[in-house]
Design a protein around this motif. Structure first.
Motif, short mmCIF file in Angstrom:
data_model
loop_
_atom_site.label_atom_id
_atom_site.label_comp_id
_atom_site.label_asym_id
_atom_site.label_seq_id
_atom_site.Cartn_x
_atom_site.Cartn_y
_atom_site.Cartn_z
N GLY A 119 2.55 2.50 -10.41
CA GLY A 119 2.47 3.19 -9.27
C GLY A 119 1.04 3.34 -8.67
N THR A 120 0.05 2.77 -9.23
CA THR A 120 -1.51 3.03 -9.02
C THR A 120 -1.93 1.72 -7.81
N ALA A 121 -1.15 0.74 -7.75
CA ALA A 121 -1.34 -0.42 -7.04
C ALA A 121 -1.44 -0.07 -5.53
N ALA A 122 -2.21 -1.00 -4.82
CA ALA A 122 -2.46 -0.72 -3.34
C ALA A 122 -0.85 -1.14 -2.75
N THR A 123 -0.52 -0.53 -1.55
CA THR A 123 0.77 -0.40 -0.99
C THR A 123 0.78 -1.33 0.13
N ALA A 124 -0.19 -1.82 0.66
CA ALA A 124 -0.24 -2.82 1.86
C ALA A 124 0.55 -3.94 1.67
N ARG A 125 1.52 -4.27 2.75
CA ARG A 125 2.25 -5.33 2.71
C ARG A 125 1.59 -6.64 3.40
N THR A 126 0.60 -6.29 4.30
CA THR A 126 -0.30 -7.13 4.92
C THR A 126 -1.72 -7.02 4.82
N TRP A 127 -2.55 -7.96 4.44
CA TRP A 127 -3.90 -8.05 4.25
C TRP A 127 -4.77 -9.06 5.29
N LEU A 128 -5.74 -8.27 5.89
CA LEU A 128 -6.79 -9.22 6.46
C LEU A 128 -7.95 -9.27 5.84
N LEU A 129 -8.66 -10.14 5.47
CA LEU A 129 -9.75 -10.50 4.56
C LEU A 129 -10.78 -11.19 5.43
N ILE A 130 -12.04 -10.56 5.49
CA ILE A 130 -13.20 -11.29 6.17
C ILE A 130 -14.09 -11.38 5.21
N GLU A 131 -14.68 -12.63 5.24
CA GLU A 131 -15.84 -12.88 4.20
C GLU A 131 -17.10 -12.38 4.98
#
Length: 193
Positions: A17-29
């Protein structure tokens, strides 16, 4: 010296129950140092960081900065950046990647559509060609959020990279840092502490 991780282990706290709940991630270098609020306290233009935060709010998209494992000199802005979008919904996970010279292109994304699992605006804005990306292993290493992430996460990220994991990246923040090192595997969304 007690750290959040050692205290959590001593208390035998449950990880569930402690993990991130986002279903979509946007990652920027974004190489170089990161502050506690990385989108506005790194070498990424803080005006752009605030605009991206505002654009993503309420859409189900979580934005994070990534960098390759290793030493992080105050090296400024890269000529081109890796950009990834990943959707973790069971039965429909996907990961799209692109290279971009101008991260302001991200303001042209349809964040609501991304949050619902539609990658079309990502592919169009970044001229990405849909193709199968290797899974990403994101290790939280932002010591400005929690020192355990830097102390325990950076060696893990380096070990993953040294072992040949091509998709190994350091990431600004995942949550659950009292269980660091924390790792998120995309696109399936598996979280480890």
């Amino acid at each position: 010296m007690s750290t959040c991780t050692s205290a959590s282990r001593h208390l035998d706290e449950p990880m569930a129950g402690t993990a991130a709940t986002a279903r979509t991630w946007l990652l920027i270098e974004q190489p170089g140092p990161w502050g506690a609020k990385a989108l506005t306290s790194s070498h990424l233009d803080p005006t752009l960081g605030r605009a991206l935060e505002a654009a993503a709010q309420g859409t189900g998209v979580r934005i994070a900065l990534i960098r390759r494992p290793g030493r992080h000199a105050d090296c400024g802005t890269p000529a081109e950046r890796h950009i990834y979008a990943a959707h973790t919904a069971p039965g429909n996970p996907w990961l799209h990647g692109a290279m971009a010279r101008d991260p302001e292109l991200l303001l042209g994304l349809d964040f609501a559509a991304l949050g619902k699992g539609d990658p079309q605006s990502f592919d169009e804005a970044l001229r990405a060609r849909p193709h199968k990306e290797e899974p990403l292993a994101l290790v939280c290493t932002n010591g400005k959020r929690d020192r355990c992430c830097a102390l325990l996460g950076r060696p893990l990220a380096a070990e993953l990279a040294a072992s040949g994991v091509n998709g190994a990246w350091e990431v600004t923040h995942l949550g659950g840092h009292r269980f660091s090192p924390t790792v998120l595997v995309l696109p399936n969304g598996y979280a480890y502490g």
